[in-house]
Design an enzyme around this catalytic site. Sequence first.
Site, mmCIF file in Angstrom:
data_model
loop_
_atom_site.group_PDB
_atom_site.id
_atom_site.type_symbol
_atom_site.label_atom_id
_atom_site.label_comp_id
_atom_site.label_asym_id
_atom_site.label_seq_id
_atom_site.Cartn_x
_atom_site.Cartn_y
_atom_site.Cartn_z
ATOM 1 N N LYS A 285 59.799 36.021 51.207
ATOM 2 C CA LYS A 285 59.111 37.024 50.398
ATOM 3 C C LYS A 285 58.765 36.437 49.035
ATOM 4 C CE LYS A 285 59.647 41.873 48.908
ATOM 5 N NZ LYS A 285 60.562 43.043 48.907
ATOM 6 N N SER B 277 58.796 47.278 50.647
ATOM 7 C CA SER B 277 57.883 46.323 50.049
ATOM 8 C C SER B 277 57.815 44.983 50.780
ATOM 9 C CB SER B 277 58.282 46.078 48.586
ATOM 10 O OG SER B 277 59.594 45.508 48.513
ATOM 11 N N SER C 293 63.491 48.416 51.322
ATOM 12 C CA SER C 293 62.351 47.507 51.455
ATOM 13 C C SER C 293 62.493 46.419 52.507
ATOM 14 C CB SER C 293 62.034 46.858 50.097
ATOM 15 O OG SER C 293 61.446 47.798 49.239
#
Length: 485
Positions: free
Chosen positions: A79, A154, A178
């Site tokens: 990420k 996210s 997330s």
Amino acid sequence: MSIRYESVENLLTLIKDKKIKPSDVVKDIYDAIEETDPTIKSFLALDKENAIKKAQELDELQAKDQMDGKLFGIPMGIKDNIITNGLETTCASKMLEGFVPIYESTVMEKLHNENAVLIGKLNMDEFAMGGSTETSISKKTVNPFDHKAVPGGSSGGSAAAVAAGLVPFSLGSDTGGSIRQPAAYCGVVGMKPTYGRVSRFGLVAFASSLDQIGPLTRNVKDNAIVLEAISGADANDSTSAPVDDVDFTSEIGKDIKGLKVALPKEYLGEGVADDVKEAVQNAVETLKSLGAVVEEVSLPNTKFGIPSYYVIASSEASSNLSRFDGIRYGYHSKEAHSLEELYKMSRSEGFGKEVKRRIFLGTFALSSGYYDAYYKKSQKVRTLIKNDFDKVFENYDVVVGPTAPTTAFNLGEEIDDPLTMYANDLLTTPVNLAGLPGISVPCGQSNGRPIGLQFIGKPFDEKTLYRVAYQYETQYNLHDVYEKL
């Protein structure tokens, strides 16, 4: 099955047995990305030159039978809010466009030491603020199961890349759901470890008392293997816990006969879609058939999770994001004519709409005259939520329920309706507020879109979560579905 859909465990065996070279695995992964990612849009940056070089070095070690490392030759996606030395880290924001770190995050150091191979950085909601990956400044990732749907957020890029067979595992971060929510939407396994289990050094801070890094994979055992590699205390992170037990695989395969499972009535109540309720109820029957004892309980303060979470998280974000001022690093407005203008314009132009919304909310909640009414009260509610869990865990081993109240919604459907978007965090935020571990596994599909089942555990008892999740996975999984996507 193509190499791109092989599990971490199987790839490790193939490499160890010299049936395939690490460089062949990496080549296959980049071929898959070239073929598929123009549609999925999960990657923000690729590290192809370094990945190929690292894989060739591992080929040489393989030839010498020097295959050290728990993840020797395994490709990974990270990420884009996790610092990677020498590779652009943007948090999917204009504010950090072009920012190339000069140090390594602890989790990346650990993964490099285990000889995993970094493929690239994955898309996300800007500064991890969002539940659909639509607030990214760069691109909108789509759900591999349905390209009209969001992948969640996210960590949407992290979940989508794993589901699409573009990496066997990825790392995400989980502040209020997330990792688990996109894992549910994309039909993969996502673990939010206990707060302090994994070092946050090198994770760009959103809400420091809630953030936690964790793995996403296509099966439960792979997830446990990766968590073993990244766990452990870290002198660079004062909130990392000095817990020595990082063995998460030894009890996988052990039956769950007699395991006491709590099903909160609030988790199948108002706001949870009928198709999700049905899938979870079917999963509960499966757990019973495996020998678990499932009983209904109450977590009465669940409904206060979202409001207290958004006050606390936004307050911490308003403080953490004050470092982005246009001076030291990040976006620098060219239109400013004074220092004050530089601060204001750099932040106004560099941050997106959702990030600014949360900064405003957090600043308001911390301001004089409102601190007691909002921030202090939210922290009291946080304690009540933790106490609810503590009481349940006096008599039960794990808590079970849906990961998200619905399946993935359509792209563009909720991006302009923040309250509806925030409501998707109903069942995940309490876990972060209490600092507990939680794992999402697939438990069904509705109109082709996956449904996630969440198991919540006692602090630092990820081992039990993996045990029950693995047993459930033997009865329901999407292993045969991924390649058909």
